[in-house]
Design an enzyme around this catalytic site. Structure first.
Site, PDB file in Angstrom:
ATOM      1  N   SER A  69      12.406  14.188   0.299  1.00 20.92           N
ATOM      2  CA  SER A  69      11.295  15.007  -0.176  1.00 20.92           C
ATOM      3  C   SER A  69      10.677  15.771   0.984  1.00 20.92           C
ATOM      4  O   SER A  69       9.682  16.453   0.807  1.00 20.92           O
ATOM      5  CB  SER A  69      10.238  14.118  -0.831  1.00 20.92           C
ATOM      6  OG  SER A  69       9.751  13.203   0.120  1.00 20.92           O
ATOM      7  N   HIS A  90      16.023  17.532  -4.429  1.00 19.61           N
ATOM      8  CA  HIS A  90      14.795  16.737  -4.469  1.00 19.61           C
ATOM      9  C   HIS A  90      14.363  16.548  -5.923  1.00 19.61           C
ATOM     10  O   HIS A  90      13.827  17.467  -6.546  1.00 19.61           O
ATOM     11  CB  HIS A  90      13.706  17.447  -3.644  1.00 19.61           C
ATOM     12  CG  HIS A  90      12.410  16.731  -3.632  1.00 19.61           C
ATOM     13  ND1 HIS A  90      11.207  17.351  -3.378  1.00 19.61           N
ATOM     14  CD2 HIS A  90      12.110  15.417  -3.847  1.00 19.61           C
ATOM     15  CE1 HIS A  90      10.235  16.471  -3.438  1.00 19.61           C
ATOM     16  NE2 HIS A  90      10.755  15.290  -3.732  1.00 19.61           N
ATOM     17  N   GLU A 125      13.956  20.397  -6.967  1.00 21.00           N
ATOM     18  CA  GLU A 125      13.851  21.335  -5.849  1.00 21.00           C
ATOM     19  C   GLU A 125      15.187  21.315  -5.112  1.00 21.00           C
ATOM     20  O   GLU A 125      15.612  20.252  -4.651  1.00 21.00           O
ATOM     21  CB  GLU A 125      12.746  20.852  -4.900  1.00 21.00           C
ATOM     22  CG  GLU A 125      11.617  21.818  -4.714  1.00 21.00           C
ATOM     23  CD  GLU A 125      10.543  21.273  -3.763  1.00 21.00           C
ATOM     24  OE1 GLU A 125       9.681  22.048  -3.395  1.00 21.00           O
ATOM     25  OE2 GLU A 125      10.555  20.080  -3.408  1.00 21.00           O
ATOM     26  N   ASN A 151       5.616  19.832  -1.978  1.00 20.06           N
ATOM     27  CA  ASN A 151       4.825  18.907  -1.179  1.00 20.06           C
ATOM     28  C   ASN A 151       3.996  19.616  -0.117  1.00 20.06           C
ATOM     29  O   ASN A 151       2.934  19.142   0.265  1.00 20.06           O
ATOM     30  CB  ASN A 151       5.726  17.844  -0.528  1.00 20.06           C
ATOM     31  CG  ASN A 151       6.059  16.750  -1.528  1.00 20.06           C
ATOM     32  OD1 ASN A 151       5.402  16.624  -2.565  1.00 20.06           O
ATOM     33  ND2 ASN A 151       7.073  15.962  -1.239  1.00 20.06           N
TER      34      ASN A 151
END
Ligand code: 3H9
Length: 717
Positions: free
Chosen positions: A412, A433, A445, A483
């Site tokens: 991540s 991800h 992702e 993130n």
């Protein structure tokens, strides 16, 4: 004009075939073609009946979504439906594939409906901020009863043909739908002059009249599953009209009025932006359309934890055999039994039959030996975030897995280029991800490394679609897209806490704005100790925004996992209860860090958290980390609980007006003194030119991309 309708006569039956690839929406050319073909069939004395079907894989996918909000040309849909419903020859809809929205509404205007066994039907307009405005809210309740019709329209669900038959939406299913429809309509035409019309079926409406529960249940369903959305209430009002107004045409008139209110509502634009955004996200601007795609016949997963297990389920659910490897036998057993439990849960809930469970679970195998993934076409590593460990795993995979197979990491936030560098096939290394729980969350992702080849990327995007994911490409940069934005957002939520707001106030303000879960509930869910431990290990002083979280961890308050964090949790429950005992800590840490706690308005809370998202998003776009603003919206809606009806943070910024965004950013920069609110250069430039956030700049005009080594984001994952 877009699309057409093919006309042929066979055995005294006119066959009308909607032709508007790939999914036959009712574009202007189709509407005109349908109208003219019906006139032709009526005027041809040799024609006894009409079969209406679609070319290719779809019957009709609904109205042409790209026409909404623009100038619509050609014959209006309601005129075409009127012509169809009152056609002088009997008409059967031969539903060869998907019949959605206006597609099902077309079929409901026909006298009869026969569906291919593989077809499915539905009225998913609610997902676009709309209601079924082609008579669907008036006809479907007449056919299957208002309660069932409301469930279908509020969920937007796709109903498979077999179920549609049981519900009474279609009259028959067939393996050879067009041939059977021809025979059927010939027989009907010769035996009968009086062909049924859905509009005349009033029994179910009369039965429902006076039964308040139907509408109350629908309202409860909408409040739970469609919080904040405008269209569900409109749908319920339409069905209320269908129940209470005797005259069908009056009901249709009401539906038209409520439809127009949806059409001009900002939620409609936001939701259609996401419909097209999800489809655009799968296209990578510099990867040619005809790039070869590898056939993925078998997948391997390294790691049998929550992520590994969830990803394995995604493959099995898509019918792809998947082999899981773990280094620890106990972990592996536990991981596989969690997968089985998840499938059992689905059986108990009626979402899967026991037979189907055996089928999908049977696709999952496991062992302790890397050799067992040697024949896989893709292997996804899903172990915990440690670069050295991932290096070891990728070295082994490179050695064991067959040539040409893709090696992917579920990281991540770690550097994909660094991971790829330990292999002899960096062009086949990519980040995938997934979000937890991977078998449920739609976001994927896809992280494009420096060396990742077009073929690898195109294959991953195709597999993403097969796994029913919303796949979005991110360049390899710290935090990727989601993130990195989340980091700025939660940091601001923490700063608000330090300045005087309380967690429940911040959560409530953001949940009222539409987020699924406020930041403090989310941090409690993830676990406060993760960041705390990482910061301790780094030996550096914690940033201001982490001070309170760190102090709570010092008091053994880690979040949901041990029943106490920003909130308290009773055993076995995830419901957050206030934790007044924390207030002393908040006050002390604020004072120690020089803050005089103050009253903070809900407006400031929402503005500061959402502006942090927007400003970071603009930087992500200006660095080319994301290809387009809509990709960022797709990430945030599918992975981070941003309300779809606001269209994602970047659409929200465009809707507010970028000049307003900049004004607000400057105001909060002044109040907080924080650079988080220094307007991104891209925002300033676009606002100056009266433009909106859209595509990333051309390669040569991009802002320099964040490097892993210099990023503060990377240190926080
Ligand atoms: C409606 O009907 C309102 C009425 O009640 C009343 C009006 C008065 N229009 O998804 P895919 C395009 S509202 C225009 O990748 P799949 C799509 O953009 C409508 N374009 O394929 C894509 O283009 P591109 C209610 C449409 O096989 C291409 O087709 N109907 C439409 O994975 C392929 O699409 C719906 O909400 C459309 N209606 O899935 C159904 N539909 O290749 C919406 C698709 O350029 N559609 N396109 O990217 C779907 O759910 C899926 O497309 C479907 C096929 C399940 C049909």
């Amino acid at each position: 004009m877009k699309g057409t309708v093919l006309y042929e006569v066979k055995e005294e039956v006119a066959i009308l075939t909607v032709d508007n690839p790939p999914v036959n929406p009712l574009s202007d050319g189709v509407r005109t073609g349908l109208y003219e073909s019906l006139v032709k069939a009526e005027e041809d004395d040799s024609v006894k009946g009409v079969v209406l079907t679609g070319n290719g894989r779809a019957f009709i996918a609904g109205a042409d979504i790209s026409e909404f909000g623009g100038n619509v040309e050609g014959i209006p849909l309601n005129e075409v439906f009127n012509k169809l419903e009152f056609c002088k020859k009997p008409v059967v809809a031969a539903i060869n594939g998907v019949a959605l929205g206006g597609g099902l509404e077309t079929a409901l205007c026909c006298n009869y409906r026969i569906a291919a066994e593989t077809a499915f039907v539905g009225l998913p307009e609610v997902n676009l901020g709309l209601l079924p405005g082609g008579g669907g809210t008036q006809r479907l309740p007449r056919l299957i009863g208002p309660g069932e019709a409301l469930k279908m329209m509020l969920s937007g669900s796709h109903v498979p043909a077999i179920k549609a038959l049981k519900m009474g939406i279609v009259d028959k299913t067939s393996k050879d739908v067009v041939a059977e429809s021809i025979d059927f309509i010939k027989e009907m035409a010769s035996n009968n002059d009086n062909h049924p019309r859905v509009r005349d079926k009033n029994e179910k409406m009369l039965e429902a009249r006076g039964d308040k529960n139907i509408l109350l249940e629908a309202q409860a369903m909408a409040a739970k599953a469609r919080k904040g959305q405008f269209a569900p209430g409109q749908i319920i009002k339409c069905v209320e009209a269908a129940i209470n107004i005797d005259n069908f045409d009056e009901g249709i008139k009401k539906e038209g009025e409520y439809f127009m209110e949806c059409l001009f509502h900002p939620q409609r634009e936001a939701m259609i932006h996401i419909f097209f955004g999800e489809r655009a996200a799968s296209k990578i601007s510099d990867v040619p359309k005809d790039t070869k795609i590898k056939d993925i016949k078998k997948a391997g997963i390294i790691g049998s934890g929550t992520m590994g297990g969830g990803i394995a389920m995604c493959f099995a659910n898509a019918g792809i055999p998947v082999h899981i490897i773990d280094q620890d036998e106990e972990n592996l057993k536990r991981g596989v039994s969690v997968i089985e439990k998840n499938y059992d849960f689905m059986v108990n809930k009626g979402r899967l039959t026991a037979e189907q469970k055996d089928g999908v679970f049977g696709l999952v195998t496991s062992s302790l030996d890397y050799k067992d993934v040697s024949d896989c076409d893709i292997v996804i590593e899903a172990v915990y975030e440690n670069l050295e460990l991932k290096h070891e795993i990728f070295k082994s995979l490179d050695e064991h897995v067959k040539e040409g197979a893709i090696l992917a990491s579920n990281t991540s936030g770690l550097d994909i280029d660094s991971i790829a560098s330990v292999t002899k096939r960096p062009e086949m290394v990519v980040g995938t991800h997934f979000f937890s729980p991977a078998n449920i969350m739609r976001l994927l992702e896809v992280v494009r490394g420096e060396a990742t080849s077009d073929e690898t990327l195109a294959t991953i995007m195709a597999i993403g679609k097969k796994l029913k994911k919303a796949a979005v490409v991110s360049l390899n940069a710290p935090g990727f897209i989601g993130n990195r934005m989340l980091f700025g957002y939660t940091a601001q939520a923490n700063m608000l806490l330090l300045e005087g707001a309380l967690p429940h106030q911040i959560d409530q303000a953001l949940e009222s704005f539409g987020l699924n879960m406020g930041p403090f509930r989310m941090m409690d869910l993830v676990g406060l100790d993760l960041g705390w431990r990482a910061r301790k290990l780094s030996g550096k002083e914690s940033p201001l925004h982490a001070k309170i979280g760190d102090e709570l961890c010092e008091q053994d308050r880690y979040g949901q996992k041990n029943g106490a964090g920003y909130y308290n949790y009773s055993e076995g429950s995830r419901a957050p209860n206030p934790a007044p005992e924390n207030e002393e800590t908040y006050e002390r840490i604020s004072a120690e860090n020089g803050f005089t706690r103050r009253e903070i308005s809900d407006e400031e809370i929402v503005d500061r958290c959402i502006l942090a998202l927007i400003n970071e998003g603009a930087d992500i776009l200006s660095e080319g980390v994301s290809q387009r603003a809509a990709d960022i919206d797709v990430v945030y809606i599918n992975g981070y609980g941003f309300p779809i009806w606001r269209g994602g943070p970047m659409h929200h910024a465009n809707a507010m007006g970028l000049d307003v965004v900049i004004e607000k950013l400057e105001k909060y920069k002044e109040i907080t003194g924080s650079d988080v609110y220094k307007p991104s250069e891209m925002l300033v430039k676009l606002a100056k030119n009266g433009e909106k956030l859209g595509e990333a700049p051309e390669k040569d005009n991009r802002k320099e991309k964040l490097g892993f080594e210099m990023s503060s984001v990377a240190n926080n994952f």
